[in-house]
Write a protein that holds these residues in place. Structure first.
Motif, mmCIF file in Angstrom:
data_model
loop_
_atom_site.group_PDB
_atom_site.id
_atom_site.type_symbol
_atom_site.label_atom_id
_atom_site.label_comp_id
_atom_site.label_asym_id
_atom_site.label_seq_id
_atom_site.Cartn_x
_atom_site.Cartn_y
_atom_site.Cartn_z
ATOM 1 N N MET A 245 0.818 -1.222 0.000
ATOM 2 C CA MET A 245 0.000 0.000 0.000
ATOM 3 C C MET A 245 0.846 1.264 0.000
ATOM 4 N N ASN A 246 2.157 1.112 0.029
ATOM 5 C CA ASN A 246 3.071 2.249 0.154
ATOM 6 C C ASN A 246 3.473 2.749 -1.229
ATOM 7 N N GLN A 247 2.797 3.787 -1.730
ATOM 8 C CA GLN A 247 3.069 4.312 -3.067
ATOM 9 C C GLN A 247 4.453 4.947 -3.174
ATOM 10 N N SER A 248 4.944 5.482 -2.084
ATOM 11 C CA SER A 248 6.283 6.075 -2.111
ATOM 12 C C SER A 248 7.344 5.013 -2.374
ATOM 13 N N PHE A 249 7.214 3.868 -1.682
ATOM 14 C CA PHE A 249 8.163 2.777 -1.921
ATOM 15 C C PHE A 249 7.988 2.199 -3.317
ATOM 16 N N HIS A 250 6.739 2.093 -3.784
ATOM 17 C CA HIS A 250 6.486 1.622 -5.143
ATOM 18 C C HIS A 250 7.271 2.456 -6.150
ATOM 19 N N THR A 251 7.177 3.776 -6.021
ATOM 20 C CA THR A 251 7.840 4.665 -6.971
ATOM 21 C C THR A 251 9.350 4.480 -6.915
ATOM 22 N N TRP A 252 9.879 4.413 -5.712
ATOM 23 C CA TRP A 252 11.322 4.170 -5.562
ATOM 24 C C TRP A 252 11.707 2.835 -6.186
ATOM 25 N N PHE A 253 10.890 1.814 -5.990
ATOM 26 C CA PHE A 253 11.186 0.471 -6.488
ATOM 27 C C PHE A 253 11.194 0.436 -8.018
ATOM 28 N N LEU A 254 10.344 1.256 -8.647
ATOM 29 C CA LEU A 254 10.276 1.270 -10.109
ATOM 30 C C LEU A 254 11.559 1.773 -10.743
ATOM 31 N N PHE A 255 12.346 2.524 -9.992
ATOM 32 C CA PHE A 255 13.619 3.009 -10.515
ATOM 33 C C PHE A 255 14.685 1.921 -10.522
ATOM 34 N N HIS A 256 14.372 0.782 -9.906
ATOM 35 C CA HIS A 256 15.300 -0.349 -9.839
ATOM 36 C C HIS A 256 16.607 0.093 -9.201
ATOM 37 N N ASP A 257 17.724 -0.270 -9.813
ATOM 38 C CA ASP A 257 19.020 0.067 -9.220
ATOM 39 C C ASP A 257 19.525 1.450 -9.626
ATOM 40 N N LYS A 258 18.762 2.132 -10.475
ATOM 41 C CA LYS A 258 19.195 3.465 -10.893
ATOM 42 C C LYS A 258 18.952 4.450 -9.745
ATOM 43 N N PRO A 259 19.928 5.272 -9.419
ATOM 44 C CA PRO A 259 19.770 6.200 -8.288
ATOM 45 C C PRO A 259 18.692 7.243 -8.571
ATOM 46 N N CYS A 260 17.693 7.274 -7.712
ATOM 47 C CA CYS A 260 16.608 8.243 -7.902
ATOM 48 C C CYS A 260 17.048 9.652 -7.537
ATOM 49 N N SER A 261 18.188 9.765 -6.854
ATOM 50 C CA SER A 261 18.675 11.089 -6.467
ATOM 51 C C SER A 261 18.958 11.952 -7.689
ATOM 52 N N GLY A 262 19.342 11.319 -8.810
ATOM 53 C CA GLY A 262 19.595 12.088 -10.036
ATOM 54 C C GLY A 262 18.349 12.792 -10.513
ATOM 55 N N PHE A 263 17.219 12.069 -10.506
ATOM 56 C CA PHE A 263 15.967 12.693 -10.913
ATOM 57 C C PHE A 263 15.551 13.771 -9.918
ATOM 58 N N ILE A 264 15.654 13.463 -8.636
ATOM 59 C CA ILE A 264 15.247 14.432 -7.610
ATOM 60 C C ILE A 264 16.031 15.729 -7.746
ATOM 61 N N ASP A 265 17.338 15.611 -7.912
ATOM 62 C CA ASP A 265 18.186 16.807 -8.019
ATOM 63 C C ASP A 265 17.881 17.587 -9.293
ATOM 64 N N MET A 266 17.718 16.876 -10.420
ATOM 65 C CA MET A 266 17.455 17.553 -11.682
ATOM 66 C C MET A 266 16.120 18.279 -11.647
ATOM 67 N N PHE A 267 15.097 17.616 -11.118
ATOM 68 C CA PHE A 267 13.781 18.246 -11.067
ATOM 69 C C PHE A 267 13.796 19.452 -10.133
ATOM 70 N N SER A 268 14.413 19.302 -8.972
ATOM 71 C CA SER A 268 14.464 20.407 -8.002
ATOM 72 C C SER A 268 15.175 21.617 -8.590
ATOM 73 N N GLU A 269 16.233 21.365 -9.365
ATOM 74 C CA GLU A 269 17.004 22.464 -9.950
ATOM 75 C C GLU A 269 16.238 23.171 -11.062
ATOM 76 N N ARG A 270 15.535 22.397 -11.902
ATOM 77 C CA ARG A 270 14.957 22.970 -13.116
ATOM 78 C C ARG A 270 13.488 23.343 -12.985
ATOM 79 N N GLN A 271 12.839 22.854 -11.947
ATOM 80 C CA GLN A 271 11.412 23.155 -11.814
ATOM 81 C C GLN A 271 11.100 24.652 -11.801
ATOM 82 N N PRO A 272 11.833 25.479 -11.045
ATOM 83 C CA PRO A 272 11.519 26.915 -11.055
ATOM 84 C C PRO A 272 11.609 27.531 -12.447
ATOM 85 N N ARG A 273 12.630 27.149 -13.239
ATOM 86 C CA ARG A 273 12.771 27.692 -14.586
ATOM 87 C C ARG A 273 11.612 27.254 -15.475
ATOM 88 N N MET A 274 11.225 26.003 -15.344
ATOM 89 C CA MET A 274 10.144 25.502 -16.185
ATOM 90 C C MET A 274 8.809 26.159 -15.835
#
Length: 444
Positions: A245-274
């Motif tokens: 029932m944990n959607q947060s873990f589901h989302t993390w799990f879908l990234f498999h072994d790829k570090p989700c920190s890359g997406f988090i950092d990229m989105f956080s940096e570029r969201q204001p510009r977008m």
């Protein structure tokens, strides 16, 4: 002790029954997939036909001069002019037709969502609960533990593809004629990804699964289980149910072994510009609505045309760096050249956001937002304003989807390793697990 045994029996029965229902849902959709695909492909062709007819409304003479088949182009040009129906009426009629098509599309996507949810839940299901040769769990007749394990493992392998569908379809697939090309593009991606999912799953032959199961025949707790064993298993099965029932873990799990920190950092940096980019576009639409009819230029030409061309080049470089789809890479290099001929006036922040938007929306439809935005100056004041409003609404829906993924990842990574360890932990007492330890190492 009797109460704990009964609670464990009910929880284990429920967890197993849900697992089999998820497998049955996946199997049933895969069997019906050809019919589902036919429906979506029909809708896709109808969208493309609507787009073609919309493009032929109120043609300019350039349609003739730029066409290779000038005879046919001239006939289409004259046909668009010699009519008693106004262009706005034609567009309204096409948008009404598009609404009917998208109504069917959304119904089809609702069926798809049941399949995707079941697949996602299987991906975060414990392999250790449904092992062979345990003395506690008895699956219904005709259902093999090995086969259940194979389907769960297959779901884990292909689950990253589910990220493609992480958007609110009811918000994205709105009947806006200006967005029909982007809608068709996204539906086409859904069709291809769904086909890929089913093909990979069908390699594991689905058996017939019985959904009506007798709880007493499924779980036998009369085996030699200590009170500690009962309490530990009860706590474990409750944890496994929470993970489902944990959607947060589901989302993390879908990234498999790829570090989700890359997406988090990229989105956080570029969201204001977008977001600023979308805000600037909307402000341009408001300014257009306030302009007098006698003002075509709709926008101020950017002072430095070289800047536009370089922006196009930077866009290409960022997209290639993020390994975007080849078709888009092939089309984008023309953007810099086209922009010099008919630039869209944007503020400095909008230009920066434009590049960031392209880079982040890889695989969505950056080709369309680039090329269509550049061609805005060719349209009338009203057409340009409507286009901007429709396109920014579409982009905002995408931003909302990316924001949800970002938020789920930020929350999920806090307990992700702990939850993964729970999935990897043997469920049955050690004496029941000796024969299984070596067998399941390969799955992780």
């Amino acid at each position: 002790m009797l109460a704990a045994r009964k609670e464990l029996q009910e929880s284990l029965c429920c967890y197993t029954a849900d697992t089999l229902i998820y497998i049955d849902t996946v199997r049933e959709f895969c069997e019906r997939n050809p019919k589902w695909m036919l429906g979506r492909e029909t809708e896709l062709e109808m969208m493309r036909d609507i787009k073609d007819r919309a493009d032929n409304i109120d043609l300019s003479i350039g349609h003739v001069t730029q066409s290779k088949n000038k005879g046919k182009a001239f006939w289409e040009y004259m046909k668009s002019k010699v009519t008693s129906v106004t262009p706005d009426s034609k567009r309204a009629e096409l948008e009404k037709e598009l609404a009917g098509v998208l109504k069917d599309t959304l119904r089809g996507l609702e069926k798809l969502n049941c399949f995707l949810d079941a697949l996602e839940n299987l991906a975060v299901t414990s392999l250790h609960v449904l092992i062979d040769e345990n003395q506690v769990l008895r699956l219904p007749e005709g259902i093999s533990p090995e086969h259940v394990q194979v389907v769960i493992t297959a779901a884990r392998v292909i689950c990253p593809l589910l990220l493609e569908f992480k958007r609110d379809a009811s918000v994205f697939f709105l009947p806006k004629l200006q967005n029909v090309k982007g809608l068709a593009h996204q539906l086409d991606k859904y069709i291809k990804t769904t086909q890929k999912l089913c093909e990979k799953l069908e390699k594991n032959s689905f058996s017939d699964f019985c959904q009506e199961m007798n709880d007493e025949s499924l779980v036998d707790l009369e085996v030699d289980l200590s009170e500690d064993d009962i309490q530990r298993m009860l706590h474990h099965i409750n944890q496994l149910e929470e993970i489902r029932m944990n959607q947060s873990f589901h989302t993390w799990f879908l990234f498999h072994d790829k570090p989700c920190s890359g997406f988090i950092d990229m989105f956080s940096e570029r969201q204001p510009r977008m977001l600023q980019f979308l805000k600037d576009l909307e402000e341009n639409a408001v300014q257009l609505d306030r302009m007098n009819t006698g003002a075509a230029s709709a926008f101020k030409v950017l002072k430095n045309q070289e800047l536009i061309a370089s922006a196009g080049k930077v866009s290409v470089q960022e997209v290639k760096a993020l390994r975007n789809v080849p078709r888009v890479e092939a089309d984008i290099p023309d953007i810099g050249q086209a922009a010099v001929k008919g630039p869209l006036a944007l503020s400095k922040s909008a230009r920066a956001g434009f590049i960031g938007l392209n880079a982040l929306f890889l695989g969505m439809d950056i080709y369309f937002i680039c090329k269509d935005s550049i061609n805005l100056a060719k349209g009338s004041r009203s057409e340009v304003s409507q286009f901007i409003r429709a396109r920014t609404a579409l982009r905002r829906s995408e931003m909302d989807s990316w924001q949800k993924i970002h938020d789920f990842l930020c929350e999920g990574r806090l307990t992700s390793e702990e939850n993964k360890a729970i999935l990897e932990t043997p469920f049955y007492p050690e004496k029941e697990m000796k024969k299984e330890k070596e067998k399941w190492k390969c799955f992780w």
